[in-house]
Design a protein around this motif. Structure first.
Motif, PDB file in Angstrom:
ATOM      1  N   VAL A 247      40.689  33.010  34.580  1.00 39.04           N
ATOM      2  CA  VAL A 247      39.945  33.670  35.837  1.00 39.04           C
ATOM      3  C   VAL A 247      40.802  34.996  36.150  1.00 39.04           C
ATOM      4  CG1 VAL A 247      39.422  33.289  38.213  1.00 39.04           C
ATOM      5  CG2 VAL A 247      39.006  31.670  36.516  1.00 39.04           C
ATOM      6  N   LEU A 248      41.860  34.908  36.130  1.00 41.55           N
ATOM      7  CA  LEU A 248      42.461  36.141  36.332  1.00 41.55           C
ATOM      8  C   LEU A 248      42.270  37.280  35.452  1.00 41.55           C
ATOM      9  CD1 LEU A 248      44.590  37.413  38.603  1.00 41.55           C
ATOM     10  CD2 LEU A 248      46.556  36.639  36.756  1.00 41.55           C
ATOM     11  N   THR A 249      42.149  36.919  34.188  1.00 41.07           N
ATOM     12  CA  THR A 249      42.012  37.844  32.985  1.00 41.07           C
ATOM     13  C   THR A 249      40.447  38.480  33.312  1.00 41.07           C
ATOM     14  OG1 THR A 249      43.163  36.952  31.577  1.00 41.07           O
ATOM     15  CG2 THR A 249      41.623  38.261  30.713  1.00 41.07           C
ATOM     16  N   PHE A 250      39.669  37.573  33.703  1.00 44.95           N
ATOM     17  CA  PHE A 250      38.200  38.248  33.931  1.00 44.95           C
ATOM     18  C   PHE A 250      38.093  39.123  35.268  1.00 44.95           C
ATOM     19  CE2 PHE A 250      34.242  37.572  36.148  1.00 44.95           C
ATOM     20  CZ  PHE A 250      33.403  38.025  35.376  1.00 44.95           C
ATOM     21  N   VAL A 251      38.851  38.834  36.218  1.00 42.12           N
ATOM     22  CA  VAL A 251      38.834  39.454  37.394  1.00 42.12           C
ATOM     23  C   VAL A 251      39.614  40.825  37.350  1.00 42.12           C
ATOM     24  CG1 VAL A 251      39.335  39.541  39.896  1.00 42.12           C
ATOM     25  CG2 VAL A 251      38.536  37.387  39.029  1.00 42.12           C
ATOM     26  N   SER A 252      40.406  40.752  36.554  1.00 39.42           N
ATOM     27  CA  SER A 252      41.460  42.027  36.347  1.00 39.42           C
ATOM     28  C   SER A 252      40.605  42.939  35.434  1.00 39.42           C
ATOM     29  CB  SER A 252      42.703  41.453  35.790  1.00 39.42           C
ATOM     30  OG  SER A 252      43.512  40.754  36.569  1.00 39.42           O
TER      31      SER A 252
END
Length: 371
Positions: A247-252
Motif C-alpha cells: 500500500v505504501l508503494t502504491f501511495v508513494s
C-alpha cells in the motif's frame, strides 16, 4: 579613449528594473493572498480537489457508457455506485489491516535505521569520532521523525476514508455531479466570460483537465503494478508487513521520484530487520529491477503523454509542496506544477510573435544578395 556611461540609458534601465520589481511584488502578493484564501477555505477546497481527482479515474467508464447511448445521470449513477462498492471493499480488505499494522511498520523502520548506525560504527568504517557520531545521531533522529510522520500520514490518509465521513461523502457527491454535468461546464463557462476570456479560459481548463487526468490515471496504474510486483517479491522472500509495504508503494507512486525512493528505503529496512542483510540486498535488487521496468516499459506504455516537466522541476515541486503542506503538499505538488506549466505554455503561445510570410523572407534575402 575611455567610454562613458549614458545617463539616459542608465535612468531608463533603473526605471525598467523598478517597474519589473513592483510588478513582481504585486504578483507574489496576489499569490500569497490566494494561498491564504485557499487555506481559509480548505474544508471546502479539499473535498473539491478529491472529487476532481476521483473524477479523473471514473470519467473513462462514464464516457464509455454515454457513448453507448446511456443518459448522463444514469451513467454517472452506475459508475458512482460501482466506485463506492469498490472503495468499501478496499477499505474492508486493505485499509483496516494496514492501519492495524502501522505501528509495527514504523518500529521496523526505526530499528532498521539503528542497525545501519551500528554497522557504520563498526568495521570497515569504524566511525568513532564524537562529533561525527553526534551528527549521525542527529541525522538518524530526523530521519526517524520524518519516516514516522510520513508513514503515519499515509496510514492516516488511508484511515481518513473510514473516519472522515463528511469529506468522503462530499467528494463522492461532487464526483457524481462532475461525471453528470462535466461536459456542459466549459460551454457554460464560455458564455459567462467576456471577450477573449471566453476562448482562453475554457481552452486552458480543457488542457489542464487532460493533463491532470493523464497524470492521475498513469500514476495509479504504474503504482498498482509496482505494488503488485514488489509485494510478490516481498511475499516470496517471507518479509513481514507485505500488505502495508505494498500500500505504501502504491501511495508513494503519486509523489514522483521521491516517493519511489522512500517506499524502497522502507521495504529494504524492514527486510534488513526481519530477514537479515542477504534478503535486504535481494529486496533492493527487486526494487531496482521494478523501477527500471517502470521507467522504461510500464510508464511509456501507460502514460500516453508526459507532463512536460524536467526531473529537477519535479524534485523542487515535491520539496516545496512538502515544506508548505506536508504529505498533502507532496501529493499535490506535481499535478499543480503541471497545471502551472499548461497555463505558462498557453501564455507563450498567445504572446509569441507572428511568423513572417516565407515569401517575404525569400524576397528580402534575394534583395540582400549583391548583384
Amino acid at each position: 579613449m575611455t567610454a562613458t556611461l549614458s545617463s539616459t540609458r542608465a535612468r531608463a534601465a533603473l526605471r525598467t528594473s523598478a517597474r519589473v520589481s513592483a510588478e513582481s511584488l504585486l504578483i507574489f502578493l496576489m499569490l500569497a493572498v490566494t494561498l491564504w484564501i485557499l487555506g481559509q477555505m480548505w474544508s471546502v477546497v479539499w473535498p473539491l480537489v478529491v472529487g476532481l481527482l476521483l473524477t479523473t479515474l471514473t470519467w473513462p467508464p462514464t464516457r464509455f457508457l454515454r457513448r453507448r447511448g446511456w443518459k448522463p445521470a444514469l451513467a454517472a449513477s452506475v459508475v458512482t455506485v460501482v466506485f463506492l462498492l469498490v472503495a468499501i471493499g478496499v477499505v474492508a480488505l486493505i485499509a483496516v489491516p494496514v492501519a492495524s499494522q502501522s505501528g509495527q511498520l514504523t518500529d521496523g523502520v526505526v530499528e532498521g535505521i539503528q542497525k545501519l548506525r551500528e554497522w557504520a560504527a563498526g568495521p570497515p568504517l569504524n566511525i568513532g569520532d564524537a562529533q561525527i557520531n553526534k551528527a549521525f545521531d542527529t541525522a538518524v533522529s530526523r530521519a526517524q521523525d520524518g519516516i514516522g510522520s510520513m508513514v503515519g500520514a499515509v496510514v492516516t490518509g488511508v484511515s481518513t476514508v473510514v473516519n472522515g465521513l463528511v469529506t468522503a461523502v462530499l467528494a463522492l457527491f461532487l464526483m457524481f455531479f462532475f461525471l453528470k454535468d462535466g461536459p456542459r461546464f466549459l460551454p457554460w463557462l464560455a458564455h459567462q466570460l467576456p471577450g477573449r476570456l471566453a476562448t482562453d479560459v475554457p481552452t486552458v481548463a480543457a488542457r489542464g483537465w487532460d493533463t491532470l487526468g493523464a497524470f492521475v490515471r498513469s500514476q495509479a496504474a504504474v503504482g498498482l503494478l509496482d505494488a503488485v510486483l514488489i509485494g510478490l517479491g516481498l511475499w516470496v522472500l517471507g518479509v513481514p508487513l507485505v500488505l502495508p509495504l505494498a500500500v505504501l508503494t502504491f501511495v508513494s507512486a503519486f509523489v514522483p521520484i521521491i516517493g519511489a525512493l522512500f517506499a524502497g528505503l522502507v521495504a529494504v529496512l524492514i527486510a534488513l530487520v526481519s530477514n537479515g542483510l542477504t534478503d535486504a540486498l535481494i529486496v533492493l535488487a527487486i526494487i531496482v529491477v521494478v523501477q527500471q521496468l517502470e521507467g522504461n516499459v510500464f510508464q511509456p506504455m501507460i502514460q500516453s503523454r508526459g507532463l512536460g516537466l524536467h526531473a529537477a522541476v519535479v524534485l523542487l515541486a515535491v520539496t516545496l509542496g512538502g515544506n508548505l503542506a506536508g504529505i498533502v503538499g507532496s501529493l499535490l505538488a506535481v499535478p499543480l506544477a503541471a497545471l502551472i506549466a499548461v497555463v505558462w505554455n498557453y501564455l507563450r503561445e498567445q504572446l509569441r510573435e507572428p511568423s513572417q510570410d516565407p515569401g517575404t523572407d525569400e524576397s528580402e534575402a534575394d534583395a540582400a544578395v549583391p548583384s
